[in-house]
Design an enzyme around this catalytic site. Structure first.
Site, PDB file in Angstrom:
ATOM      1  N   HIS A 122      -1.818  40.989  -0.334  1.00 39.79           N
ATOM      2  CA  HIS A 122      -0.805  39.945  -0.152  1.00 39.79           C
ATOM      3  C   HIS A 122       0.435  40.615   0.450  1.00 39.79           C
ATOM      4  O   HIS A 122       0.687  41.801   0.192  1.00 39.79           O
ATOM      5  CB  HIS A 122      -0.486  39.374  -1.539  1.00 39.79           C
ATOM      6  N   ASP A 199      -1.859  45.415  -8.194  1.00 39.59           N
ATOM      7  CA  ASP A 199      -1.334  44.059  -8.122  1.00 39.59           C
ATOM      8  C   ASP A 199      -2.323  43.159  -8.874  1.00 39.59           C
ATOM      9  O   ASP A 199      -3.389  42.821  -8.361  1.00 39.59           O
ATOM     10  CB  ASP A 199      -1.200  43.661  -6.652  1.00 39.59           C
ATOM     11  N   GLN A 202      -3.864  37.936  -9.538  1.00 41.19           N
ATOM     12  CA  GLN A 202      -5.033  37.072  -9.704  1.00 41.19           C
ATOM     13  C   GLN A 202      -5.922  37.567 -10.846  1.00 41.19           C
ATOM     14  O   GLN A 202      -6.428  36.773 -11.633  1.00 41.19           O
ATOM     15  CB  GLN A 202      -5.851  37.012  -8.399  1.00 41.19           C
ATOM     16  N   LYS A 225       1.260  32.036 -12.331  1.00 41.07           N
ATOM     17  CA  LYS A 225      -0.174  31.870 -12.056  1.00 41.07           C
ATOM     18  C   LYS A 225      -0.978  31.933 -13.352  1.00 41.07           C
ATOM     19  O   LYS A 225      -2.156  31.601 -13.393  1.00 41.07           O
ATOM     20  CB  LYS A 225      -0.662  32.977 -11.116  1.00 41.07           C
ATOM     21  N   CYS A 363      -0.411  34.317   2.846  1.00 38.12           N
ATOM     22  CA  CYS A 363       0.434  35.532   2.833  1.00 38.12           C
ATOM     23  C   CYS A 363      -0.415  36.783   2.937  1.00 38.12           C
ATOM     24  O   CYS A 363      -0.166  37.783   2.239  1.00 38.12           O
ATOM     25  CB  CYS A 363       1.311  35.587   1.584  1.00 38.12           C
TER      26      CYS A 363
HETATM   27  N1  7TS Z   1      -0.146  39.350  -5.093  1.00 37.63           N
HETATM   28  C1  7TS Z   1      -1.174  38.484  -5.089  1.00 37.63           C
HETATM   29  C2  7TS Z   1      -2.591  39.000  -5.173  1.00 37.63           C
HETATM   30  C3  7TS Z   1      -0.907  37.118  -5.040  1.00 37.63           C
HETATM   31  O1  7TS Z   1      -1.929  36.254  -5.059  1.00 37.63           O
HETATM   32  C4  7TS Z   1       0.438  36.668  -4.946  1.00 37.63           C
HETATM   33  C5  7TS Z   1       0.767  35.217  -4.819  1.00 37.63           C
HETATM   34  C6  7TS Z   1       1.469  37.622  -4.986  1.00 37.63           C
HETATM   35  C7  7TS Z   1       1.135  38.960  -5.046  1.00 37.63           C
HETATM   36  C8  7TS Z   1       2.908  37.250  -5.005  1.00 37.63           C
HETATM   37  O2  7TS Z   1       3.219  36.594  -6.195  1.00 37.63           O
HETATM   38  P1  7TS Z   1       4.672  35.958  -6.428  1.00 37.63           P
HETATM   39  O3  7TS Z   1       4.517  35.170  -7.685  1.00 37.63           O
HETATM   40  O4  7TS Z   1       5.631  37.089  -6.589  1.00 37.63           O
HETATM   41  O5  7TS Z   1       4.961  35.118  -5.236  1.00 37.63           O
HETATM   42  N2  7TS Z   1      -0.239  34.469  -4.166  1.00 37.63           N
HETATM   43  C9  7TS Z   1      -0.096  33.248  -3.617  1.00 37.63           C
HETATM   44  C10 7TS Z   1      -1.166  32.589  -3.036  1.00 37.63           C
HETATM   45  O6  7TS Z   1      -2.306  33.032  -2.961  1.00 37.63           O
HETATM   46  N3  7TS Z   1      -0.731  31.401  -2.537  1.00 37.63           N
HETATM   47  O7  7TS Z   1       0.568  31.280  -2.839  1.00 37.63           O
HETATM   48  C11 7TS Z   1       0.975  32.423  -3.497  1.00 37.63           C
END
Ligand code: 7TS
Length: 405
Positions: A122, A199, A202, A225, A363
């Site tokens: 990401h 990271d 997920q 999430k 992303c």
């Molecule tokens: N890493 C992964 C694997 C992610 O899926 C996401 C967000 C992030 C980092 C960033 O997370 P944040 O909460 O700091 O924004 N993924 C997604 C997605 O798949 N669609 O919208 C956000």
């Protein structure tokens, strides 16, 4: 224990609403999950019953709120099986956690030091490292992704070397659903003296994580999430490593002594929590974790796998679809393109049937480029989705096809 999807589902008020006169089928949980009553009520109860700023007061409400905030830290510690609460830094989310590590640890990098990432990251796990390429002359290297969406582990070994300082990879891809062999990656990184950042945005949602068993140096995730609120996430870091790192932001609560000429800093985790933290959000995340603790996580994972398997079974032989990511053991994420249709159009037609999916680059632009596409649509499953919803999705997709065929 087992898992009762209807009982769990009943905890999510939003799931009973309609979209475009159809029952909502929410398949966008990888972007952000819906919230159970336990989370909604914990935040409301804090605001109604005991709220003040943390760590500052000697009055009852300040003390109670501090206790609730620190109890949330303990919940995160338990979730990750960290050795101590000192190792848990609250952040705005995974993005801020990675930026914190890149900015703070990154100050020790010299030109030519190498950071190993992967093609499936990401942007949150790419761009902060680009900053170090720009500011410190760090060299970024990327583990390639195979056609079925796995990391090329042979290539990883050839990328590692004496200049490698950091290996940062996702535990589970937000597009491909691939669950990466992070224990093996961490061991390989340690063998060349590099640190590791995983990271877990997920992976933390779909499985049990043990940072000590993995031997991860850093592990990050976002609360929203994981059925918690937005604006809160966590950085896990090993105590010695966090202690060796300079602060990321300056302000209240992160100091030891401040004079007009000097400043000394608090120990972790407070060193990295400048200013009033996201108090209510942390309490909400704590409630989400406690709520999840009441579920059989293995049964939840089996349920989520069954949802993905059902979609695959229903779409079996659909030569008008291409799936991105077919790695063995992948999680319940179905990213796809429909022949002759743009992913955005597919998502908009599905919305007419009440089905919420995401479309775009997710992303992960380097990954899109790797697969030769500009975008894809993505259905992502959560514990509250049902087999009937998986069927409804497959059926709506088949109808959507007629718009473009
Ligand atoms: N890493 C992964 C694997 C992610 O899926 C996401 C967000 C992030 C980092 C960033 O997370 P944040 O909460 O700091 O924004 N993924 C997604 C997605 O798949 N669609 O919208 C956000």
């Amino acid at each position: 224990m087992s898992f009762d999807v209807q009982a769990a589902r009943a905890q999510f008020p939003i799931l009973s609403r309609q979209v475009n006169d159809q029952p909502l089928v929410y398949l966008d949980s990888a972007a952000s999950a819906q919230k159970p009553r336990a989370v909604i009520e914990a935040i409301t109860a804090a605001m109604e019953g005991s709220y003040a700023n943390v760590h500052r007061g000697l009055h009852t409400l300040a003390n109670e709120t501090t206790e609730a905030y620190e109890a949330a830290r303990e919940s995160v510690r338990r979730l990750l099986n960290a050795a101590s609460g000192q190792e848990i830094v609250f952040t705005k989310g995974a993005t801020e956690a990675i930026n914190l590590v890149a900015a703070s640890f990154g100050r020790s990098l010299n030109a030519g030091d190498e950071i190993v990432l992967s093609e499936m990251e990401h942007h949150a796990n790419i761009v902060p490292w680009h900053f170090l390429r720009e500011s410190r002359g760090a060299v970024l290297k990327f583990i390639p992704v195979t056609d079925d969406g796995r990391l090329d582990m042979d290539a990883l070994h050839s990328l590692l070397g004496p200049r490698t300082r950091m290996v940062a990879v996702s535990h589970m891809s937000n597009v491909l659903g691939t669950v990466n062999p992070v224990a093996e990656i961490i061991a390989a990184a340690h063998a060349v003296g590099a640190l590791t950042l995983i990271d877990g945005c997920q992976a933390i949602v779909h499985g049990v994580v043990d940072v000590q068993a993995l031997d991860a140096d850093f592990y990050v995730f976002s609360g929203h999430k994981l059925y918690g609120p937005t604006g809160i996430g966590a950085l896990y870091g090993k105590t010695d490593i966090l202690k060796s790192m300079p602060p990321y932001q300056g302000g209240g609560e992160m100091i030891d002594v401040v004079t007009l000429k000097t400043v000394t800093y608090a120990d972790p985790p407070h060193r990295f929590e400048a200013g009033t933290p996201p108090i209510l959000e942390a309490i909400g995340l704590g409630a989400a974790i406690t709520w999840l603790d009441g579920l059989d996580r293995a049964a939840v994972a089996a349920h989520e796998h069954a949802l993905y398997a059902r979609v695959k079974e229903r779409l079996n032989g659909a030569n008008w679809l291409t799936e991105m990511g077919t790695a063995p053991g992948k999680g319940a994420i179905f990213a796809f393109n429909m022949v002759g249709a743009h992913a955005h159009d597919v998502a908009q037609v599905l919305d007419r049937y009440g089905i919420a999916v995401r479309a775009g680059t997710h992303c992960a632009e380097p990954l899109m480029r790797r697969f030769g596409v500009t975008a894809s649509a993505r259905a992502s499953f959560a514990l509250y989705n049902t087999l009937e919803e998986a069927d409804a999705f497959a059926e709506a997709l088949t109808k959507t096809r007629t718009f473009f065929a």
